[in-house]
Design a protein around this motif. Structure first.
Motif, PDB file in Angstrom:
ATOM      1  N   VAL A  66      40.405  22.073  45.579  1.00 37.53           N
ATOM      2  CA  VAL A  66      39.838  23.535  46.857  1.00 37.53           C
ATOM      3  C   VAL A  66      41.313  24.387  47.200  1.00 37.53           C
ATOM      4  O   VAL A  66      42.150  24.537  47.437  1.00 37.53           O
ATOM      5  N   VAL A  67      40.948  25.932  46.169  1.00 38.73           N
ATOM      6  CA  VAL A  67      42.175  26.780  47.246  1.00 38.73           C
ATOM      7  C   VAL A  67      41.614  28.146  47.715  1.00 38.73           C
ATOM      8  O   VAL A  67      39.974  28.549  47.500  1.00 38.73           O
ATOM      9  N   ALA A  68      42.348  28.865  48.014  1.00 44.23           N
ATOM     10  CA  ALA A  68      41.464  30.690  48.790  1.00 44.23           C
ATOM     11  C   ALA A  68      42.916  31.122  48.693  1.00 44.23           C
ATOM     12  O   ALA A  68      43.937  31.002  48.138  1.00 44.23           O
ATOM     13  N   ASP A  69      41.959  32.444  47.903  1.00 48.05           N
ATOM     14  CA  ASP A  69      42.792  33.291  47.577  1.00 48.05           C
ATOM     15  C   ASP A  69      42.905  34.565  48.860  1.00 48.05           C
ATOM     16  O   ASP A  69      41.812  34.512  49.365  1.00 48.05           O
ATOM     17  N   LEU A  70      44.371  35.101  49.481  1.00 45.51           N
ATOM     18  CA  LEU A  70      44.301  35.240  50.400  1.00 45.51           C
ATOM     19  C   LEU A  70      44.189  36.721  50.664  1.00 45.51           C
ATOM     20  O   LEU A  70      45.227  37.015  49.416  1.00 45.51           O
ATOM     21  N   GLY A  71      43.457  37.054  50.830  1.00 43.23           N
ATOM     22  CA  GLY A  71      43.036  38.965  50.595  1.00 43.23           C
ATOM     23  C   GLY A  71      42.647  39.677  48.935  1.00 43.23           C
ATOM     24  O   GLY A  71      43.025  39.619  48.225  1.00 43.23           O
ATOM     25  N   SER A  72      41.084  38.361  49.116  1.00 42.04           N
ATOM     26  CA  SER A  72      40.652  38.282  47.380  1.00 42.04           C
ATOM     27  C   SER A  72      40.402  39.740  46.800  1.00 42.04           C
ATOM     28  O   SER A  72      40.009  40.330  45.848  1.00 42.04           O
ATOM     29  N   GLY A  73      39.821  40.646  47.861  1.00 44.37           N
ATOM     30  CA  GLY A  73      39.716  42.194  47.421  1.00 44.37           C
ATOM     31  C   GLY A  73      38.060  42.175  47.249  1.00 44.37           C
ATOM     32  O   GLY A  73      37.320  41.178  47.388  1.00 44.37           O
ATOM     33  N   THR A  74      37.889  42.036  45.802  1.00 44.06           N
ATOM     34  CA  THR A  74      36.693  42.727  44.896  1.00 44.06           C
ATOM     35  C   THR A  74      36.744  41.029  43.645  1.00 44.06           C
ATOM     36  O   THR A  74      35.966  41.386  43.083  1.00 44.06           O
ATOM     37  N   GLY A  75      37.878  40.146  44.310  1.00 41.37           N
ATOM     38  CA  GLY A  75      37.041  39.101  43.853  1.00 41.37           C
ATOM     39  C   GLY A  75      38.530  38.716  41.713  1.00 41.37           C
ATOM     40  O   GLY A  75      38.052  37.976  40.884  1.00 41.37           O
ATOM     41  N   PHE A  76      39.224  39.640  41.630  1.00 41.98           N
ATOM     42  CA  PHE A  76      39.617  40.128  40.380  1.00 41.98           C
ATOM     43  C   PHE A  76      40.456  38.731  40.186  1.00 41.98           C
ATOM     44  O   PHE A  76      40.333  38.575  38.941  1.00 41.98           O
ATOM     45  N   TYR A  77      41.448  38.102  40.589  1.00 43.30           N
ATOM     46  CA  TYR A  77      42.412  36.976  40.661  1.00 43.30           C
ATOM     47  C   TYR A  77      41.476  36.354  40.791  1.00 43.30           C
ATOM     48  O   TYR A  77      41.949  35.133  40.327  1.00 43.30           O
ATOM     49  N   THR A  78      40.381  36.169  41.676  1.00 47.79           N
ATOM     50  CA  THR A  78      39.788  34.590  42.560  1.00 47.79           C
ATOM     51  C   THR A  78      38.863  34.563  41.249  1.00 47.79           C
ATOM     52  O   THR A  78      39.379  33.270  41.149  1.00 47.79           O
ATOM     53  N   ASP A  79      38.146  35.385  40.258  1.00 48.55           N
ATOM     54  CA  ASP A  79      37.736  34.987  38.918  1.00 48.55           C
ATOM     55  C   ASP A  79      38.338  34.828  38.166  1.00 48.55           C
ATOM     56  O   ASP A  79      38.086  33.349  36.700  1.00 48.55           O
ATOM     57  N   GLU A  80      39.587  34.754  37.935  1.00 43.66           N
ATOM     58  CA  GLU A  80      40.874  34.208  37.016  1.00 43.66           C
ATOM     59  C   GLU A  80      41.232  32.765  37.096  1.00 43.66           C
ATOM     60  O   GLU A  80      41.373  31.906  36.483  1.00 43.66           O
ATOM     61  N   VAL A  81      40.792  32.859  38.599  1.00 44.56           N
ATOM     62  CA  VAL A  81      41.633  31.027  38.892  1.00 44.56           C
ATOM     63  C   VAL A  81      40.132  30.384  39.255  1.00 44.56           C
ATOM     64  O   VAL A  81      40.357  29.115  38.592  1.00 44.56           O
ATOM     65  N   ALA A  82      38.544  30.806  39.117  1.00 38.97           N
ATOM     66  CA  ALA A  82      37.510  30.010  39.475  1.00 38.97           C
ATOM     67  C   ALA A  82      37.401  29.246  39.137  1.00 38.97           C
ATOM     68  O   ALA A  82      37.584  28.007  39.258  1.00 38.97           O
ATOM     69  N   PRO A  83      37.589  28.979  37.149  1.00 42.90           N
ATOM     70  CA  PRO A  83      36.839  28.514  36.264  1.00 42.90           C
ATOM     71  C   PRO A  83      38.019  26.862  35.441  1.00 42.90           C
ATOM     72  O   PRO A  83      37.939  26.226  35.706  1.00 42.90           O
ATOM     73  N   PHE A  84      39.010  27.428  36.819  1.00 43.16           N
ATOM     74  CA  PHE A  84      40.598  26.236  36.120  1.00 43.16           C
ATOM     75  C   PHE A  84      40.690  25.260  38.003  1.00 43.16           C
ATOM     76  O   PHE A  84      41.232  24.315  38.074  1.00 43.16           O
ATOM     77  N   VAL A  85      39.725  24.945  38.504  1.00 39.01           N
ATOM     78  CA  VAL A  85      39.358  24.531  39.747  1.00 39.01           C
ATOM     79  C   VAL A  85      37.970  24.468  40.969  1.00 39.01           C
ATOM     80  O   VAL A  85      37.390  24.685  40.157  1.00 39.01           O
ATOM     81  N   GLY A  86      38.312  23.133  41.684  1.00 38.58           N
ATOM     82  CA  GLY A  86      37.119  22.490  42.221  1.00 38.58           C
ATOM     83  C   GLY A  86      36.093  24.134  42.824  1.00 38.58           C
ATOM     84  O   GLY A  86      34.621  24.392  42.328  1.00 38.58           O
ATOM     85  N   SER A  87      36.630  24.561  43.178  1.00 34.68           N
ATOM     86  CA  SER A  87      36.378  25.721  44.470  1.00 34.68           C
ATOM     87  C   SER A  87      37.204  26.318  44.928  1.00 34.68           C
ATOM     88  O   SER A  87      38.608  26.373  45.616  1.00 34.68           O
ATOM     89  N   VAL A  88      36.852  28.016  45.610  1.00 32.86           N
ATOM     90  CA  VAL A  88      38.009  28.920  45.320  1.00 32.86           C
ATOM     91  C   VAL A  88      37.137  29.463  46.590  1.00 32.86           C
ATOM     92  O   VAL A  88      36.093  30.215  47.294  1.00 32.86           O
ATOM     93  N   TYR A  89      37.824  29.697  47.464  1.00 31.70           N
ATOM     94  CA  TYR A  89      37.878  30.475  49.150  1.00 31.70           C
ATOM     95  C   TYR A  89      37.928  31.856  49.087  1.00 31.70           C
ATOM     96  O   TYR A  89      39.091  32.142  48.527  1.00 31.70           O
ATOM     97  N   ALA A  90      37.208  32.860  48.667  1.00 29.56           N
ATOM     98  CA  ALA A  90      37.929  34.193  48.756  1.00 29.56           C
ATOM     99  C   ALA A  90      37.637  34.963  50.030  1.00 29.56           C
ATOM    100  O   ALA A  90      36.758  35.101  50.920  1.00 29.56           O
ATOM    101  N   VAL A  91      39.106  35.240  50.295  1.00 31.61           N
ATOM    102  CA  VAL A  91      38.624  34.987  51.962  1.00 31.61           C
ATOM    103  C   VAL A  91      39.719  36.896  51.880  1.00 31.61           C
ATOM    104  O   VAL A  91      40.776  37.110  51.272  1.00 31.61           O
ATOM    105  N   ASP A  92      38.646  37.757  52.801  1.00 33.64           N
ATOM    106  CA  ASP A  92      39.727  38.877  52.965  1.00 33.64           C
ATOM    107  C   ASP A  92      38.812  39.599  54.262  1.00 33.64           C
ATOM    108  O   ASP A  92      37.283  38.806  54.635  1.00 33.64           O
ATOM    109  N   VAL A  93      39.596  40.187  54.806  1.00 34.59           N
ATOM    110  CA  VAL A  93      38.931  40.888  56.603  1.00 34.59           C
ATOM    111  C   VAL A  93      37.794  41.971  56.231  1.00 34.59           C
ATOM    112  O   VAL A  93      37.408  42.277  57.361  1.00 34.59           O
ATOM    113  N   GLN A  94      37.771  42.880  54.949  1.00 34.21           N
ATOM    114  CA  GLN A  94      36.476  43.192  55.052  1.00 34.21           C
ATOM    115  C   GLN A  94      35.766  43.422  54.096  1.00 34.21           C
ATOM    116  O   GLN A  94      35.674  42.591  53.402  1.00 34.21           O
ATOM    117  N   SER A  95      34.355  42.703  55.004  1.00 33.91           N
ATOM    118  CA  SER A  95      32.716  43.158  54.519  1.00 33.91           C
ATOM    119  C   SER A  95      32.436  43.164  52.643  1.00 33.91           C
ATOM    120  O   SER A  95      31.599  42.611  52.265  1.00 33.91           O
TER     121      SER A  95
END
Length: 184
Positions: A39-68
């Motif tokens: 279980v990992v978190a992308d801190l300041g995930s924005g549009t998910g650019f790097y979240t998308d890269e990490v997601a296939p290799f882990v169980g789950s990712v929290y895409a954390v961003d202050v801007q909805s």
């Protein structure tokens, strides 16, 4: 030092493949050293650019961003099933103590590097979990990235992580960026 967030109206700029020049998927995954159930978190995930890269290799990712609005953009481009968008400030994450096996931030540390945020990361990161930070360095040229007076260098980031209770395992200053790997 002023903290700002990336302009959500320019969200599409975060999808630029040239970003891999500063940080790759393999670099993030290698430094996080997590398994496929993590279980990992992308801190300041924005549009998910790097979240998308990490997601296939882990169980789950929290895409954390202050801007909805960033999450709205991410949903519109397509969000992997194992990604959960979380609208939150890093200083008050809605996670249980030790919930994260790892966390990473790419070019966002300068936006949240307060003692409160780093203490919160200490709380939500499991014992032995890693926080990987890649950000624009204050020792860089100022092109690209935020103004130099809004940045930290690797040494300053290391001090902030250590003050929050992390052990720093790795840090390196590069021409435009730095990398810090801290363990809880």
């Amino acid at each position: 030092m002023g903290f700002h967030t990336f302009d959500a109206e320019r969200a599409g700029d975060l999808e630029d493949l040239a970003r891999f020049r500063y940080c790759s998927r393999d670099e993030l995954l290698g430094h996080m050293a997590v398994d496929r159930e993590a279980v990992v978190a992308d801190l300041g995930s924005g549009t998910g650019f790097y979240t998308d890269e990490v997601a296939p290799f882990v169980g789950s990712v929290y895409a954390v961003d202050v801007q909805s609005e960033m999450h709205d953009y991410y949903r519109s481009k397509g969000m992997p099933e194992n990604v959960d968008p979380v609208t939150s400030d890093i200083a008050s994450l809605p996670f249980a103590d030790g919930e994260l096996d790892a966390a990473f931030s790419t070019m966002t540390f300068h936006e949240f590097a307060t003692p409160e945020s780093l203490r919160e990361l200490t709380r939500v990161t499991a014992d032995g979990g890693r926080v990987v930070t890649v950000d624009w360095t204050a020792k860089g040229t100022g092109e690209p990235g935020p103004p130099l007076d809004e940045r930290y260098d690797a040494a300053a980031a290391v001090e902030k992580f250590q003050a929050a209770g992390f052990t720093v395992d790795h840090s390196v200053e590069r021409p435009d960026t730095f990398v810090v790997v801290a363990t809880s």
